[in-house]
Design a protein around this motif. Structure first.
Motif, PDB file in Angstrom:
ATOM      1  N   THR A 142      53.886  44.146  44.653  1.00 50.87           N
ATOM      2  CA  THR A 142      54.294  42.789  44.246  1.00 50.87           C
ATOM      3  C   THR A 142      55.303  42.209  45.216  1.00 50.87           C
ATOM      4  OG1 THR A 142      56.028  43.678  42.829  1.00 50.87           O
ATOM      5  CG2 THR A 142      53.904  43.222  41.793  1.00 50.87           C
ATOM      6  N   SER A 143      55.915  43.058  46.038  1.00 48.17           N
ATOM      7  CA  SER A 143      56.919  42.609  47.001  1.00 48.17           C
ATOM      8  C   SER A 143      57.034  43.648  48.110  1.00 48.17           C
ATOM      9  CB  SER A 143      58.280  42.452  46.307  1.00 48.17           C
ATOM     10  OG  SER A 143      59.293  42.143  47.246  1.00 48.17           O
ATOM     11  N   ARG A 144      57.438  43.212  49.272  1.00 48.17           N
ATOM     12  CA  ARG A 144      57.680  44.144  50.376  1.00 48.17           C
ATOM     13  C   ARG A 144      59.111  44.686  50.343  1.00 48.17           C
ATOM     14  NH1 ARG A 144      53.409  44.101  53.655  1.00 48.17           N
ATOM     15  NH2 ARG A 144      52.176  42.214  53.890  1.00 48.17           N
ATOM     16  N   ARG A 145      59.953  44.110  49.489  1.00 53.06           N
ATOM     17  CA  ARG A 145      61.341  44.568  49.408  1.00 53.06           C
ATOM     18  C   ARG A 145      61.405  45.950  48.769  1.00 53.06           C
ATOM     19  NH1 ARG A 145      64.437  39.625  46.806  1.00 53.06           N
ATOM     20  NH2 ARG A 145      62.410  38.684  46.501  1.00 53.06           N
ATOM     21  N   ARG A 146      62.230  46.804  49.340  1.00 49.76           N
ATOM     22  CA  ARG A 146      62.344  48.193  48.896  1.00 49.76           C
ATOM     23  C   ARG A 146      62.727  48.317  47.417  1.00 49.76           C
ATOM     24  NH1 ARG A 146      62.296  53.250  49.819  1.00 49.76           N
ATOM     25  NH2 ARG A 146      63.991  54.682  49.440  1.00 49.76           N
ATOM     26  N   ALA A 147      63.568  47.428  46.940  1.00 51.66           N
ATOM     27  CA  ALA A 147      64.020  47.503  45.545  1.00 51.66           C
ATOM     28  C   ALA A 147      62.852  47.393  44.557  1.00 51.66           C
ATOM     29  CB  ALA A 147      65.034  46.403  45.258  1.00 51.66           C
ATOM     30  N   TYR A 148      61.753  46.772  44.977  1.00 50.55           N
ATOM     31  CA  TYR A 148      60.601  46.566  44.103  1.00 50.55           C
ATOM     32  C   TYR A 148      59.456  47.555  44.372  1.00 50.55           C
ATOM     33  CZ  TYR A 148      62.816  42.170  42.874  1.00 50.55           C
ATOM     34  OH  TYR A 148      63.696  41.222  42.424  1.00 50.55           O
ATOM     35  N   ARG A 149      59.747  48.641  45.076  1.00 43.64           N
ATOM     36  CA  ARG A 149      58.684  49.578  45.449  1.00 43.64           C
ATOM     37  C   ARG A 149      57.978  50.201  44.244  1.00 43.64           C
ATOM     38  NH1 ARG A 149      63.473  51.721  45.859  1.00 43.64           N
ATOM     39  NH2 ARG A 149      63.939  53.762  44.982  1.00 43.64           N
ATOM     40  N   GLY A 150      58.614  50.217  43.091  1.00 45.97           N
ATOM     41  CA  GLY A 150      58.004  50.805  41.901  1.00 45.97           C
ATOM     42  C   GLY A 150      57.341  49.797  40.987  1.00 45.97           C
ATOM     43  N   VAL A 151      57.236  48.559  41.450  1.00 46.84           N
ATOM     44  CA  VAL A 151      56.610  47.495  40.662  1.00 46.84           C
ATOM     45  C   VAL A 151      55.300  47.117  41.347  1.00 46.84           C
ATOM     46  CG1 VAL A 151      56.867  45.170  39.714  1.00 46.84           C
ATOM     47  CG2 VAL A 151      58.888  46.638  40.009  1.00 46.84           C
ATOM     48  N   VAL A 152      54.196  47.268  40.630  1.00 48.35           N
ATOM     49  CA  VAL A 152      52.882  47.012  41.225  1.00 48.35           C
ATOM     50  C   VAL A 152      52.052  46.106  40.327  1.00 48.35           C
ATOM     51  CG1 VAL A 152      52.796  49.126  42.607  1.00 48.35           C
ATOM     52  CG2 VAL A 152      51.967  49.166  40.248  1.00 48.35           C
ATOM     53  N   GLU A 153      51.169  45.357  40.979  1.00 50.80           N
ATOM     54  CA  GLU A 153      50.242  44.495  40.236  1.00 50.80           C
ATOM     55  C   GLU A 153      48.926  45.235  40.049  1.00 50.80           C
ATOM     56  OE1 GLU A 153      48.386  40.003  40.147  1.00 50.80           O
ATOM     57  OE2 GLU A 153      49.556  40.634  41.892  1.00 50.80           O
ATOM     58  N   LEU A 154      48.478  45.253  38.832  1.00 52.89           N
ATOM     59  CA  LEU A 154      47.266  45.958  38.448  1.00 52.89           C
ATOM     60  C   LEU A 154      46.095  44.978  38.368  1.00 52.89           C
ATOM     61  CD1 LEU A 154      45.934  48.425  36.611  1.00 52.89           C
ATOM     62  CD2 LEU A 154      46.432  46.782  34.838  1.00 52.89           C
ATOM     63  N   SER A 155      44.935  45.433  38.812  1.00 54.41           N
ATOM     64  CA  SER A 155      43.691  44.684  38.618  1.00 54.41           C
ATOM     65  C   SER A 155      42.661  45.635  38.028  1.00 54.41           C
ATOM     66  CB  SER A 155      43.162  44.125  39.934  1.00 54.41           C
ATOM     67  OG  SER A 155      44.062  43.199  40.485  1.00 54.41           O
ATOM     68  N   ILE A 156      41.828  45.099  37.152  1.00 54.72           N
ATOM     69  CA  ILE A 156      40.776  45.906  36.529  1.00 54.72           C
ATOM     70  C   ILE A 156      39.542  45.036  36.361  1.00 54.72           C
ATOM     71  CG2 ILE A 156      41.684  45.430  34.213  1.00 54.72           C
ATOM     72  CD1 ILE A 156      40.668  48.272  33.436  1.00 54.72           C
ATOM     73  N   PHE A 157      38.377  45.600  36.675  1.00 58.29           N
ATOM     74  CA  PHE A 157      37.112  44.884  36.582  1.00 58.29           C
ATOM     75  C   PHE A 157      36.075  45.805  35.950  1.00 58.29           C
ATOM     76  CE2 PHE A 157      39.472  43.169  40.112  1.00 58.29           C
ATOM     77  CZ  PHE A 157      39.377  41.800  39.912  1.00 58.29           C
ATOM     78  N   VAL A 158      35.307  45.271  35.013  1.00 57.32           N
ATOM     79  CA  VAL A 158      34.265  46.045  34.338  1.00 57.32           C
ATOM     80  C   VAL A 158      32.963  45.254  34.410  1.00 57.32           C
ATOM     81  CG1 VAL A 158      33.520  47.062  32.150  1.00 57.32           C
ATOM     82  CG2 VAL A 158      35.936  47.146  32.796  1.00 57.32           C
ATOM     83  N   ASP A 159      31.897  45.931  34.736  1.00 57.36           N
ATOM     84  CA  ASP A 159      30.569  45.321  34.798  1.00 57.36           C
ATOM     85  C   ASP A 159      30.285  44.607  33.476  1.00 57.36           C
ATOM     86  OD1 ASP A 159      27.659  45.015  34.561  1.00 57.36           O
ATOM     87  OD2 ASP A 159      27.503  46.387  36.259  1.00 57.36           O
ATOM     88  N   GLU A 160      29.765  43.394  33.560  1.00 58.83           N
ATOM     89  CA  GLU A 160      29.487  42.614  32.344  1.00 58.83           C
ATOM     90  C   GLU A 160      28.574  43.347  31.376  1.00 58.83           C
ATOM     91  OE1 GLU A 160      28.060  38.707  33.266  1.00 58.83           O
ATOM     92  OE2 GLU A 160      29.996  38.066  34.069  1.00 58.83           O
ATOM     93  N   ALA A 161      27.654  44.134  31.883  1.00 56.67           N
ATOM     94  CA  ALA A 161      26.724  44.873  31.017  1.00 56.67           C
ATOM     95  C   ALA A 161      27.425  46.000  30.265  1.00 56.67           C
ATOM     96  CB  ALA A 161      25.577  45.440  31.853  1.00 56.67           C
ATOM     97  N   CYS A 162      28.671  46.285  30.638  1.00 55.25           N
ATOM     98  CA  CYS A 162      29.403  47.406  30.035  1.00 55.25           C
ATOM     99  C   CYS A 162      30.631  46.965  29.252  1.00 55.25           C
ATOM    100  CB  CYS A 162      29.812  48.389  31.127  1.00 55.25           C
ATOM    101  SG  CYS A 162      28.422  49.080  32.052  1.00 55.25           S
TER     102      CYS A 162
END
Length: 160
Positions: free
Chosen positions: A65-85
């Protein structure tokens, strides 16, 4: 079965991503990226696919979410599932796996920005321990030119 993502999963991943682009309620992107661009934008740890009958049925990954070291443990999650599932528990299994593995890797906050109209994704995240932390009104136009609001959600892993 959930396993680590491999580069040869890319075609199935982009097939699923294209479904999301076509639907228009998941991403502000207008086209699928190249593998190189996608790979450079995401953290190499914690990339998972759900395989059903030899085919990728869903996937999840994280990005900084940021290149700053203080935020190294903060991440943006993405998830995708096939429409048939959809509505078969695949998203839940992938998201819970991501929560478990990111904690093992030292990430303390998972963040997601979800289109407000995507109630199923909001409910999935809530079910897996995420909470709403904010709302962004008309933050950007989707690929069809419609203003979209986003719901901001986060899950705090145990900080050690």
């Amino acid at each position: 079965m959930i396993r680590e993502m491999r580069q040869d999963d890319w075609a199935d991943m982009m097939r699923i991503y294209q479904q999301s682009l076509d639907k228009g309620n998941v991403s502000f992107e207008t086209s699928c990226p190249s593998y190189a661009d996608w790979d450079n934008a995401h953290i190499r740890q914690c990339r998972f696919v759900y395989v059903r009958n030899g085919t990728i049925a869903g996937y999840t990954m994280i990005a900084p979410t940021s290149r700053r070291r203080a935020y190294r443990g903060v991440v943006e999650l993405s998830i995708f599932v096939d429409e048939a599932c959809h509505r078969q528990g695949i998203g839940t299994q992938l998201l819970l796996k991501m929560c478990e593995e990111t904690e093992k890797c030292g990430y303390w906050t998972l963040y997601a920005a979800i289109f407000a109209v995507n109630r199923a994704s909001i409910e999935l995240h809530r079910k897996c321990g995420f909470r709403e932390i904010g709302y962004r009104e008309k933050i950007a136009k989707d690929r069809f030119g419609i203003w979209q609001d986003t719901v901001l959600m986060e899950r705090r892993n145990r900080i050690r």
